[in-house]
Design a protein around this motif. Structure first.
Motif, short mmCIF file in Angstrom:
data_model
loop_
_atom_site.label_atom_id
_atom_site.label_comp_id
_atom_site.label_asym_id
_atom_site.label_seq_id
_atom_site.Cartn_x
_atom_site.Cartn_y
_atom_site.Cartn_z
N GLY A 119 0.82 -1.21 0.00
CA GLY A 119 0.00 0.00 0.00
C GLY A 119 0.85 1.25 0.00
O GLY A 119 0.59 2.21 -0.76
N ILE A 120 1.88 1.28 0.86
CA ILE A 120 2.80 2.42 0.89
C ILE A 120 3.47 2.59 -0.46
O ILE A 120 3.60 3.71 -0.97
N LEU A 121 3.86 1.47 -1.06
CA LEU A 121 4.53 1.51 -2.36
C LEU A 121 3.61 2.11 -3.42
O LEU A 121 4.00 3.02 -4.16
N PHE A 122 2.38 1.62 -3.50
CA PHE A 122 1.45 2.09 -4.54
C PHE A 122 1.09 3.56 -4.37
O PHE A 122 1.03 4.31 -5.34
N PHE A 123 0.82 3.98 -3.13
CA PHE A 123 0.27 5.31 -2.90
C PHE A 123 1.32 6.39 -2.66
O PHE A 123 1.07 7.56 -2.96
N MET A 124 2.49 6.03 -2.11
CA MET A 124 3.38 7.08 -1.62
C MET A 124 4.84 6.97 -2.05
O MET A 124 5.62 7.88 -1.77
N ALA A 125 5.24 5.88 -2.69
CA ALA A 125 6.65 5.73 -3.05
C ALA A 125 6.95 6.51 -4.33
O ALA A 125 6.35 6.23 -5.37
N PRO A 126 7.83 7.50 -4.29
CA PRO A 126 8.13 8.28 -5.48
C PRO A 126 8.88 7.47 -6.53
O PRO A 126 9.72 6.64 -6.21
N GLY A 140 13.37 12.01 -15.39
CA GLY A 140 13.60 13.19 -14.55
C GLY A 140 12.36 13.72 -13.87
O GLY A 140 12.46 14.64 -13.05
N ALA A 141 11.18 13.17 -14.19
CA ALA A 141 9.93 13.64 -13.58
C ALA A 141 9.49 12.67 -12.48
O ALA A 141 9.62 11.45 -12.63
N MET A 142 9.00 13.22 -11.39
CA MET A 142 8.57 12.38 -10.27
C MET A 142 7.10 12.02 -10.40
O MET A 142 6.26 12.85 -10.76
N SER A 143 6.80 10.77 -10.10
CA SER A 143 5.42 10.32 -10.08
C SER A 143 5.30 9.25 -9.00
O SER A 143 6.19 9.06 -8.18
N PHE A 144 4.15 8.54 -8.98
CA PHE A 144 3.88 7.51 -7.99
C PHE A 144 3.27 6.31 -8.71
O PHE A 144 2.59 6.49 -9.73
N PRO A 145 3.51 5.08 -8.23
CA PRO A 145 2.99 3.91 -8.93
C PRO A 145 1.50 3.99 -9.25
O PRO A 145 1.08 3.64 -10.35
N LEU A 146 0.69 4.46 -8.28
CA LEU A 146 -0.74 4.57 -8.53
C LEU A 146 -1.02 5.51 -9.69
O LEU A 146 -1.83 5.21 -10.57
N ALA A 147 -0.32 6.65 -9.72
CA ALA A 147 -0.51 7.61 -10.80
C ALA A 147 -0.06 7.03 -12.13
O ALA A 147 -0.70 7.26 -13.18
N GLY A 190 0.93 12.38 -2.71
CA GLY A 190 0.32 11.79 -3.89
C GLY A 190 -0.79 12.62 -4.50
O GLY A 190 -0.56 13.42 -5.39
N ASP A 191 -2.00 12.49 -3.98
CA ASP A 191 -3.16 13.10 -4.63
C ASP A 191 -4.24 13.40 -3.61
O ASP A 191 -4.58 12.56 -2.79
N GLY A 192 -4.79 14.62 -3.65
CA GLY A 192 -5.80 15.03 -2.69
C GLY A 192 -7.08 14.23 -2.79
O GLY A 192 -7.76 13.98 -1.78
N SER A 230 -6.28 17.48 2.44
CA SER A 230 -6.45 16.83 1.14
C SER A 230 -6.06 17.77 0.00
O SER A 230 -6.84 18.08 -0.89
N THR A 231 -4.82 18.22 0.07
CA THR A 231 -4.32 19.15 -0.95
C THR A 231 -3.83 18.39 -2.17
O THR A 231 -3.74 17.16 -2.15
N VAL A 232 -3.52 19.11 -3.24
CA VAL A 232 -2.95 18.46 -4.41
C VAL A 232 -1.54 18.00 -4.06
O VAL A 232 -0.88 18.56 -3.19
N GLY A 233 -1.07 16.97 -4.74
CA GLY A 233 0.23 16.41 -4.43
C GLY A 233 1.39 17.23 -4.96
O GLY A 233 1.22 18.25 -5.64
N ILE A 234 2.59 16.75 -4.66
CA ILE A 234 3.82 17.43 -5.09
C ILE A 234 3.86 17.59 -6.61
O ILE A 234 4.22 18.64 -7.13
N THR A 235 3.48 16.53 -7.32
CA THR A 235 3.58 16.56 -8.79
C THR A 235 2.75 17.68 -9.38
O THR A 235 3.23 18.46 -10.22
N PHE A 236 1.49 17.80 -8.95
CA PHE A 236 0.63 18.84 -9.52
C PHE A 236 1.07 20.23 -9.05
O PHE A 236 0.89 21.21 -9.76
N SER A 237 1.64 20.32 -7.87
CA SER A 237 2.17 21.60 -7.41
C SER A 237 3.26 22.09 -8.36
O SER A 237 3.35 23.29 -8.67
N LEU A 238 4.09 21.16 -8.83
CA LEU A 238 5.13 21.51 -9.80
C LEU A 238 4.52 21.97 -11.12
O LEU A 238 5.02 22.90 -11.76
#
Length: 453
Positions: free
Chosen positions: A24-31, A36-43, A190-192, A221-229
């Motif tokens: 679960g941690i891997l899918f939802f929160m592991a960068p 060069g772009a950061m994302s998450f397995p779920l995304a 990850g994602d709000g 429940s804010t937007v994640g790091i990726t969308f902030s970028l």
């Protein structure tokens, strides 16, 4: 014989806790870094499915929304035998008159937008098309994977362990149980939308009281790091990401500390969804334990209670169906109406007038132009950064982009998802929270900007 059974059972429980929780941690929160772009397995999973569906995505989403409206009309008005025989069907489609209207309007808006029927006000690029084309496809695929995978975080003991470890931080600062930290992390990293789903599920399962659920959903429940970028890139300041995100975190934490102690959030009852109250000793660590050992014991007990992985899988499927049939129509209707108001009426322009003196007092360049972006984020979080791109001052663009992220409540996504959930917040309360968040975070972010520029 018993000497061998107990260790075997403990080993089974430890694996039942560790493997799903780590997954679960891997899918939802592991960068994950790709090109060069950061994302998450779920995304990445959601993006892959979206790509595979290709041109079929928009007709599929429109079809799902339309089917939801038709079946809901049948179930809610005619009360067929199926609503009595199937609790799942009943919970998905037998709805209140207000939500039935929202689902019917969603079908009308989606069909009008897909086929460009009726007034352009509904299906225009800045209204219905923004919701249907830009937002709903991503939400649709995210809901499917997030719903199916949420039990990995919820059902195997991870929250019991983290809740015990972090209660000494979350209670004094935010008056929240320690388990809320996983919601905060999944949203901020990850994602709000996923954070709202997680919060709603825990509220339904009597893990959060009314007050706790509303605080977590509207403060974290804010937007994640990726969308902030993405937002910062839109205003041409991506080289300032570290101070930008630091200003978001500091102002967001300050807003959470303050706002949950004043109305409307402070008016929410500390009662569970069924009206019962939390045991005052539920978070106490018994004598002879430290936080980790007690949290691990609770986690293993939760893992031991899992008797059927099939039941967990069905639980995940129900999560996904709840979001697809319940929240997608709400986002289509509320998001479209909010954007129509923002684009076609002077409402937001009139409401921002009091902000001009405040912005001038904060010594923000181009205060009048900046004021026009302050409240439009309530309709959609991305709009302020689009409007800010034409402002000359780097400092002002920085402030607008950061404030748009920390405002958190925007009706084209997070706000609509909250309203579509069981979390006890109404539209007027969301408006008040949005304004209060703006008033608190704006000076903090502007102070950061004065140091940077």
């Amino acid at each position: 014989m018993s000497d061998h059974v107990v260790p075997a059972a403990e080993g089974r429980n430890m694996l039942m806790f560790l493997i799903p929780s780590f997954s679960g941690i891997l899918f939802f929160m592991a960068p994950v870094f790709i090109d060069g772009a950061m994302s998450f397995p779920l995304a990445l999973m959601a993006k892959t499915l979206k790509s595979l569906l290709g041109d079929a995505m928009l007709p599929l989403v429109t079809g799902v929304i339309t089917l939801t409206a038709v079946v809901s009309l049948w179930a809610s008005l005619l009360k067929p035998e199926l609503t009595r025989r199937s609790s799942l069907f009943n919970s998905l489609f037998n709805t209140s008159p207000a939500w039935l209207l929202i689902r019917v309007l969603a079908a009308v808006f989606a069909l009008a937008t897909l086929n460009q029927w009726g007034p352009e006000m509904i299906w225009g690029a800045d209204t219905g098309s923004m919701v249907l084309h830009d937002l709903l496809p991503s939400l649709f695929v995210t809901f499917i994977f997030a719903g199916l995978l949420l039990p990995l975080l919820l059902n195997f003991g991870l929250l019991e362990l983290l809740g015990t470890l972090l209660s000494k931080i979350m209670r004094p600062l935010f008056r929240l149980p320690g388990r809320a930290a996983i919601d905060c992390l999944s949203s901020w990293l990850g994602d709000g939308t996923v954070g709202v789903m997680l919060t709603n599920k825990q509220y339904e399962d009597k893990q959060y009281t009314q007050r706790e659920a509303t605080v977590v959903a509207s403060m974290f429940s804010t937007v994640g790091i990726t969308f902030s970028l993405v937002v910062l890139t839109q205003v041409g300041l991506q080289h300032l990401f570290v101070p930008f995100y630091l200003s978001i975190c500091v102002s967001g934490v300050l807003a959470a500390i303050v706002l949950q102690r004043i109305p409307p959030l402070s008016n929410k009852k500390d009662l569970f969804i069924d009206g019962t109250s939390r045991d005052a000793d539920s978070e106490l660590i018994p004598e002879g334990y430290i936080a980790f050992s007690y949290g691990l014991e609770l986690a293993l007990k939760r893992a031991a209670s899992i008797s059927s992985l099939g039941d967990i899988a069905r639980h995940g499927l129900k999560n996904a169906l709840d979001m697809v049939f319940g929240v997608l129509p709400a986002v289509m209707t509320i998001g479209t109406i909010g954007l129509i108001i923002a684009e076609s009426t002077p409402l937001f322009s009139l409401l921002v007038t009091p902000f001009i003196p405040l912005l001038e007092m904060l010594q923000l360049p181009e205060a009048a132009a900046a004021s026009e972006t302050i409240l439009v984020g309530f309709a959609d979080m991305y709009v302020p950064s689009i409007l800010a791109a034409s402002i000359d001052s780097d400092m002002t663009r920085f402030v607008i982009a950061a404030v748009s992220v920390t405002q958190l409540i925007f009706m084209s996504e997070t706000g609509a998802v909250i309203l579509g959930s069981k979390i006890p917040l109404n539209l007027m309360e969301l408006i008040v929270i949005f304004l209060l968040r703006t008033i608190i975070t704006l000076p903090v972010i502007t102070l950061f900007a004065h140091f940077i520029f």
